[in-house]
Structures are given as structure tokens and as C-alpha cells.
Design an enzyme around this catalytic site. Sequence first.
Site, PDB file in Angstrom:
ATOM      1  N   ASN A 288       0.835  -1.208   0.000  1.00  0.00           N
ATOM      2  CA  ASN A 288       0.000   0.000   0.000  1.00  0.00           C
ATOM      3  C   ASN A 288       0.867   1.254   0.000  1.00  0.00           C
ATOM      4  O   ASN A 288       1.973   1.246   0.548  1.00  0.00           O
ATOM      5  CB  ASN A 288      -0.929   0.006   1.226  1.00  0.00           C
ATOM      6  CG  ASN A 288      -1.842  -1.214   1.256  1.00  0.00           C
ATOM      7  OD1 ASN A 288      -2.112  -1.817   0.225  1.00  0.00           O
ATOM      8  ND2 ASN A 288      -2.277  -1.602   2.444  1.00  0.00           N
TER       9      ASN A 288
ATOM     10  N   HIS B 258       6.035  -0.627  -2.695  1.00  0.00           N
ATOM     11  CA  HIS B 258       5.517   0.040  -3.901  1.00  0.00           C
ATOM     12  C   HIS B 258       5.514   1.551  -3.758  1.00  0.00           C
ATOM     13  O   HIS B 258       4.829   2.243  -4.514  1.00  0.00           O
ATOM     14  CB  HIS B 258       4.106  -0.474  -4.214  1.00  0.00           C
ATOM     15  CG  HIS B 258       4.111  -1.898  -4.680  1.00  0.00           C
ATOM     16  ND1 HIS B 258       2.993  -2.679  -4.665  1.00  0.00           N
ATOM     17  CD2 HIS B 258       5.109  -2.688  -5.156  1.00  0.00           C
ATOM     18  CE1 HIS B 258       3.287  -3.884  -5.122  1.00  0.00           C
ATOM     19  NE2 HIS B 258       4.572  -3.920  -5.415  1.00  0.00           N
TER      20      HIS B 258
ATOM     21  N   SER C  41      -4.770  -9.752  -2.958  1.00  0.00           N
ATOM     22  CA  SER C  41      -5.368 -10.717  -3.894  1.00  0.00           C
ATOM     23  C   SER C  41      -4.328 -11.677  -4.452  1.00  0.00           C
ATOM     24  O   SER C  41      -4.663 -12.621  -5.149  1.00  0.00           O
ATOM     25  CB  SER C  41      -6.025  -9.966  -5.059  1.00  0.00           C
ATOM     26  OG  SER C  41      -5.026  -9.198  -5.722  1.00  0.00           O
TER      27      SER C  41
ATOM     28  N   ASN D  80      -7.709 -12.973   4.686  1.00  0.00           N
ATOM     29  CA  ASN D  80      -8.249 -12.247   3.542  1.00  0.00           C
ATOM     30  C   ASN D  80      -9.762 -12.427   3.471  1.00  0.00           C
ATOM     31  O   ASN D  80     -10.292 -13.432   3.947  1.00  0.00           O
ATOM     32  CB  ASN D  80      -7.587 -12.758   2.246  1.00  0.00           C
ATOM     33  CG  ASN D  80      -7.611 -11.704   1.152  1.00  0.00           C
ATOM     34  OD1 ASN D  80      -7.149 -10.582   1.340  1.00  0.00           O
ATOM     35  ND2 ASN D  80      -8.203 -12.063   0.018  1.00  0.00           N
TER      36      ASN D  80
ATOM     37  N   ALA E 217     -10.277  -7.971   7.715  1.00  0.00           N
ATOM     38  CA  ALA E 217      -9.015  -7.743   8.433  1.00  0.00           C
ATOM     39  C   ALA E 217      -9.273  -7.153   9.812  1.00  0.00           C
ATOM     40  O   ALA E 217      -8.608  -7.546  10.795  1.00  0.00           O
ATOM     41  CB  ALA E 217      -8.132  -6.804   7.616  1.00  0.00           C
TER      42      ALA E 217
HETATM   43  C1  BV8 Z   1       8.397  -5.950 -11.347  1.00  0.00           C
HETATM   44  C2  BV8 Z   1       1.596   1.149  -6.768  1.00  0.00           C
HETATM   45  C3  BV8 Z   1      10.569  -6.635 -11.998  1.00  0.00           C
HETATM   46  C4  BV8 Z   1       0.741   1.947  -7.665  1.00  0.00           C
HETATM   47  C5  BV8 Z   1       1.345  -1.137  -7.551  1.00  0.00           C
HETATM   48  C6  BV8 Z   1       5.021  -7.424 -17.922  1.00  0.00           C
HETATM   49  C7  BV8 Z   1       5.884  -6.339 -17.876  1.00  0.00           C
HETATM   50  C8  BV8 Z   1       6.441  -5.893 -16.691  1.00  0.00           C
HETATM   51  C9  BV8 Z   1       6.133  -6.526 -15.521  1.00  0.00           C
HETATM   52  C10 BV8 Z   1       5.262  -7.580 -15.563  1.00  0.00           C
HETATM   53  C11 BV8 Z   1       4.709  -8.057 -16.740  1.00  0.00           C
HETATM   54  N1  BV8 Z   1       3.902  -9.115 -16.445  1.00  0.00           N
HETATM   55  C12 BV8 Z   1       3.917  -9.332 -15.114  1.00  0.00           C
HETATM   56  C13 BV8 Z   1       4.730  -8.413 -14.584  1.00  0.00           C
HETATM   57  C14 BV8 Z   1       5.042  -8.265 -13.205  1.00  0.00           C
HETATM   58  C15 BV8 Z   1       4.092  -7.198 -12.669  1.00  0.00           C
HETATM   59  C16 BV8 Z   1       2.807  -7.893 -12.272  1.00  0.00           C
HETATM   60  O1  BV8 Z   1       2.788  -8.573 -11.264  1.00  0.00           O
HETATM   61  N2  BV8 Z   1       1.737  -7.748 -13.079  1.00  0.00           N
HETATM   62  C17 BV8 Z   1       0.511  -8.410 -12.732  1.00  0.00           C
HETATM   63  C18 BV8 Z   1      -0.670  -7.544 -13.153  1.00  0.00           C
HETATM   64  C19 BV8 Z   1       0.497  -9.767 -13.441  1.00  0.00           C
HETATM   65  N3  BV8 Z   1       4.748  -6.618 -11.537  1.00  0.00           N
HETATM   66  C20 BV8 Z   1       5.495  -5.519 -11.692  1.00  0.00           C
HETATM   67  O2  BV8 Z   1       5.598  -4.878 -12.705  1.00  0.00           O
HETATM   68  C21 BV8 Z   1       6.284  -5.134 -10.462  1.00  0.00           C
HETATM   69  N4  BV8 Z   1       7.654  -4.945 -10.827  1.00  0.00           N
HETATM   70  O3  BV8 Z   1       7.959  -7.051 -11.608  1.00  0.00           O
HETATM   71  O4  BV8 Z   1       9.713  -5.582 -11.569  1.00  0.00           O
HETATM   72  C22 BV8 Z   1      11.281  -7.159 -10.812  1.00  0.00           C
HETATM   73  C23 BV8 Z   1      10.646  -8.066  -9.960  1.00  0.00           C
HETATM   74  C24 BV8 Z   1      11.330  -8.562  -8.866  1.00  0.00           C
HETATM   75  C25 BV8 Z   1      12.613  -8.155  -8.602  1.00  0.00           C
HETATM   76  C26 BV8 Z   1      13.216  -7.228  -9.463  1.00  0.00           C
HETATM   77  C27 BV8 Z   1      12.556  -6.737 -10.569  1.00  0.00           C
HETATM   78  C28 BV8 Z   1       5.773  -3.837  -9.873  1.00  0.00           C
HETATM   79  C29 BV8 Z   1       4.346  -4.025  -9.413  1.00  0.00           C
HETATM   80  C30 BV8 Z   1       3.939  -2.806  -8.579  1.00  0.00           C
HETATM   81  C31 BV8 Z   1       2.811  -2.079  -9.256  1.00  0.00           C
HETATM   82  N5  BV8 Z   1       2.345  -1.012  -8.367  1.00  0.00           N
HETATM   83  N6  BV8 Z   1       1.010  -0.172  -6.682  1.00  0.00           N
HETATM   84  C32 BV8 Z   1      -0.466   2.443  -6.942  1.00  0.00           C
HETATM   85  O5  BV8 Z   1      -0.762   1.989  -5.816  1.00  0.00           O
HETATM   86  O6  BV8 Z   1      -1.101   3.328  -7.525  1.00  0.00           O
HETATM   87  S1  BV8 Z   1       0.458  -2.560  -7.550  1.00  0.00           S
HETATM   88  C33 BV8 Z   1      -0.993  -2.286  -6.760  1.00  0.00           C
HETATM   89  O7  BV8 Z   1      -1.825  -3.344  -7.131  1.00  0.00           O
HETATM   90  C34 BV8 Z   1      -0.866  -2.399  -5.279  1.00  0.00           C
HETATM   91  O8  BV8 Z   1       0.288  -1.833  -4.762  1.00  0.00           O
HETATM   92  C35 BV8 Z   1      -0.941  -3.872  -5.038  1.00  0.00           C
HETATM   93  O9  BV8 Z   1       0.304  -4.447  -5.091  1.00  0.00           O
HETATM   94  C36 BV8 Z   1      -1.737  -4.316  -6.217  1.00  0.00           C
HETATM   95  C37 BV8 Z   1      -3.137  -4.519  -5.747  1.00  0.00           C
HETATM   96  O10 BV8 Z   1      -3.058  -5.695  -5.070  1.00  0.00           O
HETATM   97  P1  BV8 Z   1      -3.750  -5.804  -3.663  1.00  0.00           P
HETATM   98  O11 BV8 Z   1      -3.071  -4.933  -2.693  1.00  0.00           O
HETATM   99  O12 BV8 Z   1      -3.789  -7.257  -3.414  1.00  0.00           O
HETATM  100  O13 BV8 Z   1      -5.207  -5.227  -3.847  1.00  0.00           O
HETATM  101  P2  BV8 Z   1      -6.402  -5.956  -4.557  1.00  0.00           P
HETATM  102  O14 BV8 Z   1      -7.502  -4.976  -4.717  1.00  0.00           O
HETATM  103  O15 BV8 Z   1      -5.880  -6.684  -5.760  1.00  0.00           O
HETATM  104  O16 BV8 Z   1      -6.850  -7.073  -3.512  1.00  0.00           O
HETATM  105  C38 BV8 Z   1      -7.408  -6.679  -2.289  1.00  0.00           C
HETATM  106  C39 BV8 Z   1      -7.689  -7.976  -1.537  1.00  0.00           C
HETATM  107  O17 BV8 Z   1      -8.190  -7.635  -0.243  1.00  0.00           O
HETATM  108  C40 BV8 Z   1      -8.762  -8.816  -2.213  1.00  0.00           C
HETATM  109  O18 BV8 Z   1      -8.337 -10.157  -2.248  1.00  0.00           O
HETATM  110  C41 BV8 Z   1      -9.988  -8.655  -1.314  1.00  0.00           C
HETATM  111  O19 BV8 Z   1     -10.743  -9.844  -1.242  1.00  0.00           O
HETATM  112  C42 BV8 Z   1      -9.352  -8.376   0.011  1.00  0.00           C
HETATM  113  N7  BV8 Z   1     -10.161  -7.545   0.903  1.00  0.00           N
HETATM  114  C43 BV8 Z   1     -11.033  -6.557   0.571  1.00  0.00           C
HETATM  115  N8  BV8 Z   1     -11.565  -6.022   1.692  1.00  0.00           N
HETATM  116  C44 BV8 Z   1     -11.016  -6.681   2.741  1.00  0.00           C
HETATM  117  C45 BV8 Z   1     -10.116  -7.646   2.247  1.00  0.00           C
HETATM  118  N9  BV8 Z   1      -9.424  -8.468   3.050  1.00  0.00           N
HETATM  119  C46 BV8 Z   1      -9.615  -8.339   4.379  1.00  0.00           C
HETATM  120  N10 BV8 Z   1     -10.449  -7.440   4.935  1.00  0.00           N
HETATM  121  C47 BV8 Z   1     -11.167  -6.603   4.153  1.00  0.00           C
HETATM  122  N11 BV8 Z   1     -12.001  -5.709   4.731  1.00  0.00           N
END
Ligand code: BV8
Length: 230
Positions: free
Chosen positions: A89, A106, A174, A198, A216
Site C-alpha cells: 500500500n 511500492h 489478492s 483475507n 481484516a
Molecule cells: C516488477 C503502486 C521486476 C501503484 C502497484 C510485464 C511487464 C512488466 C512486468 C510484468 C509483466 N507481467 C507481469 C509483470 C510483473 C508485474 C505484475 O505482477 N503484473 C501483474 C498484473 C500480473 N509486476 C510488476 O511490474 C512489479 N515490478 O515485476 O519488476 C522485478 C521483480 C522482482 C525483482 C526485481 C525486478 C511492480 C508491481 C507494482 C505495481 N504497483 N502499486 C499504486 O498503488 O497506484 S500494484 C498495486 O496493485 C498495489 O500496490 C498492489 O500491489 C496491487 C493490488 O493488489 P492488492 O493490494 O492485493 O489489492 P487488490 O484490490 O488486488 O486485492 C485486495 C484484496 O483484499 C482482495 O483479495 C480482497 O478480497 C481483500 N479484501 C477486501 N476487503 C477486505 C479484504 N481483506 C480483508 N479485509 C477486508 N475488509
Amino acid sequence: MPQIVVLTGAGISAESGVPTFRDADGLWEGHRVEDVATPEGFERDRATVQRFYDERRAALATVEPNAAHRALAELEETLGTGLLVVTQNIDDLHERAGSRNVIHMHGELLKALCRSCGVASPWSGTLLDEPACPGCGAHELRPDVVWFGEVPYEMDRIADALSEASTFVSIGTSGAVYPAAGFVQHARRHGARTLELNLEPSEGSHFFHESRQGRAGDLVPLWAREVLWT
Ligand code: BV8
């Protein structure tokens, strides 16, 4: 080295009123991820991206930490450096609840990164108006946020902590975004007990020894009490 590593995602801030990414009313509503959370999107349309983060930065003033954030901060009061929170976050709710041992892998909404000198400065204002970098004076500030395709912060420190952890707990994520989604496998490979808290099973639930479904705000205080009494 921390014995308990906790990974948090947007779900831990949901009950504070911060929209998650993948729920119906997710943050990306009206915006495609490629347009607001990639370097290419920023180059294509800086004003839209700056405005998107300016609005989220301003919204921080309207939300408060919830019981889950507070339970982790209270746990750190007892465990000290035995607890590390790695958060995906970019809000400051962990810190406002009192957590000090936090890694924002992030980035952070309340920081601005200068594309000229590379310095990240505390920033609570707007960036749409292209203000000057406090460090070098250049008008090249962007949100200090890790976009898709960019390398997350402190990966070495996180890898070391995961290798040493006796317990890895994933809260409110997620499991859709890497490398964070792979942390459970790293910790488990090094002998850690792994637990998921979760609202619903995540994409990586099958990697965890145990997965509990619920909010949570309910599950984290219960888990923290278990840790303190065992
Ligand atoms: C990387 C900042 C290399 C921005 C974020 C092609 C090209 C390049 C990269 C890739 C590619 N294909 C894949 C990749 C890797 C890519 C990736 O993973 N893509 C995905 C879409 C497949 N990743 C990257 O690019 C990363 N960098 O790979 O660099 C590297 C790697 C390793 C080592 C060296 C180099 C960078 C990724 C970061 C992107 N930036 N955030 C912003 O915030 O504006 S990501 C952003 O989305 C968040 O930070 C978070 O990480 C993600 C969202 O995920 P969650 O936090 O899980 O949120 P979400 O809504 O999805 O889920 C919420 C969950 O909570 C749900 O399950 C829900 O059920 C639950 N929930 C809801 N309410 C509650 C609850 N649980 C409990 N209680 C509640 N009340």
C-alpha cells in the site's frame, strides 16, 4: 532479523474507506491500469497521472487507521524488530497507527521523486502544477510510487527477512501482483509457517499452510492475540 514478516495489501485499508484495486468500485474505475500506473502512461499523459495521485494523496486526510492497522502496531510494541510489515500500500495508515518497522515496497503517496536528481522528498501537496524539487530545484517531480514494470523498493532486505522468518502472514491482498505474490513461496521454502488472512481466498491461497477468510478488522486483532498468548 524479524521472526514474523507480515505482507499487507489494499484489503487491510478497505475498512478505513480506501478503495481496493479489484473490487467493483476499485481505484482503477475510469482509469485503465496502463494509463495511470505505468511509466508509459505517465509519459503519454502526465496531467492525468499527476491528478490521479493528487486526488489519492488528498483523500488520505479523510481516512483513519482501522483495528487491523492498530493490532499490528500493538504487536510491534511487544515484538519490536521481531515483526516486520512489508506493505504494497502507498497510504500511511500503518505509520499513523504506530507501526515503525514498515517497508513500502511500492512507494508512498506522501513522497515525491525527482526525475532529475533522483531524490524522494516528503510531499503532502499536489504535483499537477509541476512544483520545484526541494533538492535540486528542477520541475521534474513524479509520485514516489512503483509502477508496473518498475522494480519494487528494498527487495534485498525483504528477501533476507523472508529467508529468516519463522512466520509469514499475508493480509488483504489478492495475490495478483508480483513479486509480492511470490513472497509466500519464498518464506515457505525457508521453513516459515504461512498464514493468509483475507476476505476471500486469494489467487495464492493454495501456497499457505492456513488460510482464514474474514475482514481484516476482525481477523488481525484475533491473530495478534494468538501470537501474544502462545
Ligand atoms: C516488477 C503502486 C521486476 C501503484 C502497484 C510485464 C511487464 C512488466 C512486468 C510484468 C509483466 N507481467 C507481469 C509483470 C510483473 C508485474 C505484475 O505482477 N503484473 C501483474 C498484473 C500480473 N509486476 C510488476 O511490474 C512489479 N515490478 O515485476 O519488476 C522485478 C521483480 C522482482 C525483482 C526485481 C525486478 C511492480 C508491481 C507494482 C505495481 N504497483 N502499486 C499504486 O498503488 O497506484 S500494484 C498495486 O496493485 C498495489 O500496490 C498492489 O500491489 C496491487 C493490488 O493488489 P492488492 O493490494 O492485493 O489489492 P487488490 O484490490 O488486488 O486485492 C485486495 C484484496 O483484499 C482482495 O483479495 C480482497 O478480497 C481483500 N479484501 C477486501 N476487503 C477486505 C479484504 N481483506 C480483508 N479485509 C477486508 N475488509
